[in-house]
Design a protein around this motif. Structure first.
Motif, PDB file in Angstrom:
ATOM      1  N   ILE A   2       0.722  -0.891  -0.179  1.00 65.34           N
ATOM      2  CA  ILE A   2       0.316  -0.307  -0.023  1.00 65.34           C
ATOM      3  C   ILE A   2       1.071   1.589   0.082  1.00 65.34           C
ATOM      4  N   LYS A   3       1.821   1.440   1.090  1.00 64.41           N
ATOM      5  CA  LYS A   3       2.619   2.648   0.791  1.00 64.41           C
ATOM      6  C   LYS A   3       3.474   2.442  -0.660  1.00 64.41           C
ATOM      7  N   SER A  19      -7.862   2.984   4.847  1.00 68.81           N
ATOM      8  CA  SER A  19      -8.548   2.455   6.180  1.00 68.81           C
ATOM      9  C   SER A  19      -7.992   1.477   6.783  1.00 68.81           C
ATOM     10  N   THR A  20      -8.397   1.441   8.603  1.00 70.15           N
ATOM     11  CA  THR A  20      -7.538   0.004   8.684  1.00 70.15           C
ATOM     12  C   THR A  20      -8.553  -1.235   8.008  1.00 70.15           C
ATOM     13  N   ALA A  21      -9.821  -0.638   8.187  1.00 68.28           N
ATOM     14  CA  ALA A  21     -10.788  -2.333   7.623  1.00 68.28           C
ATOM     15  C   ALA A  21      -9.833  -2.652   6.269  1.00 68.28           C
ATOM     16  N   LYS A  24      -6.655  -4.693   6.518  1.00 67.96           N
ATOM     17  CA  LYS A  24      -6.816  -6.267   7.373  1.00 67.96           C
ATOM     18  C   LYS A  24      -8.179  -6.573   6.560  1.00 67.96           C
ATOM     19  N   TYR A  25      -8.537  -5.931   4.727  1.00 67.17           N
ATOM     20  CA  TYR A  25      -9.259  -7.222   4.158  1.00 67.17           C
ATOM     21  C   TYR A  25      -8.759  -7.853   3.377  1.00 67.17           C
ATOM     22  N   LEU A  26      -7.376  -6.918   2.553  1.00 61.95           N
ATOM     23  CA  LEU A  26      -6.171  -7.378   1.651  1.00 61.95           C
ATOM     24  C   LEU A  26      -4.898  -8.328   2.071  1.00 61.95           C
ATOM     25  N   GLY A  70     -12.434   2.994   1.221  1.00 65.78           N
ATOM     26  CA  GLY A  70     -13.091   2.135   2.852  1.00 65.78           C
ATOM     27  C   GLY A  70     -13.745   1.069   2.427  1.00 65.78           C
ATOM     28  N   LEU A  71     -13.936   0.317   3.321  1.00 66.93           N
ATOM     29  CA  LEU A  71     -15.579  -0.533   2.887  1.00 66.93           C
ATOM     30  C   LEU A  71     -16.246  -0.535   3.845  1.00 66.93           C
TER      31      LEU A  71
END
Length: 102
Positions: A2-3, A19-21, A24-26, A70-71
């Motif tokens: 992602i970075k 987002s954090t969600a 986590k999903y990825l 987002g998710l």
């Protein structure tokens, strides 16, 4: 991973927030001990990069704009904040359908 995407977009003046969600999903969906990082790269390409590219082309996302990923209900959302205007929220499906219709 992602970075790397964030830095590539930053070179174009586009800020990407994930987002954090989503992270986590990825991490969960892109993890495969046998294939290493390849599935994660493909997932990021499919779920984030393709949609952001379509937003750049079709919706005029450009230098100074921010895209927040987002998710919601297992669907990626893209909240676009154009410099000096209101946020516009796009769902992953809407981005793809809009491009296909145009």
């Amino acid at each position: 991973q992602i970075k790397e995407v964030t830095e590539r977009l930053a070179d174009k003046g586009i800020k990407l927030k994930v987002s954090t969600a989503v992270a986590k999903y990825l991490g969960k969906e892109g993890y495969d001990p046998h294939y290493g990082a390849r599935p994660l790269r493909r997932l990021i390409q499919e779920k984030i990069l393709n949609s952001v590219a379509q937003l750049i082309i079709a919706k005029g996302v450009k230098d100074g704009d921010t895209v927040s990923v987002g998710l919601k209900n297992k669907e990626f959302t893209f909240d676009v904040k154009k410099r000096g205007s209101k946020n516009v929220l796009f769902k992953e499906k809407e981005i793809t359908e809009d491009i296909l219709v145009s």
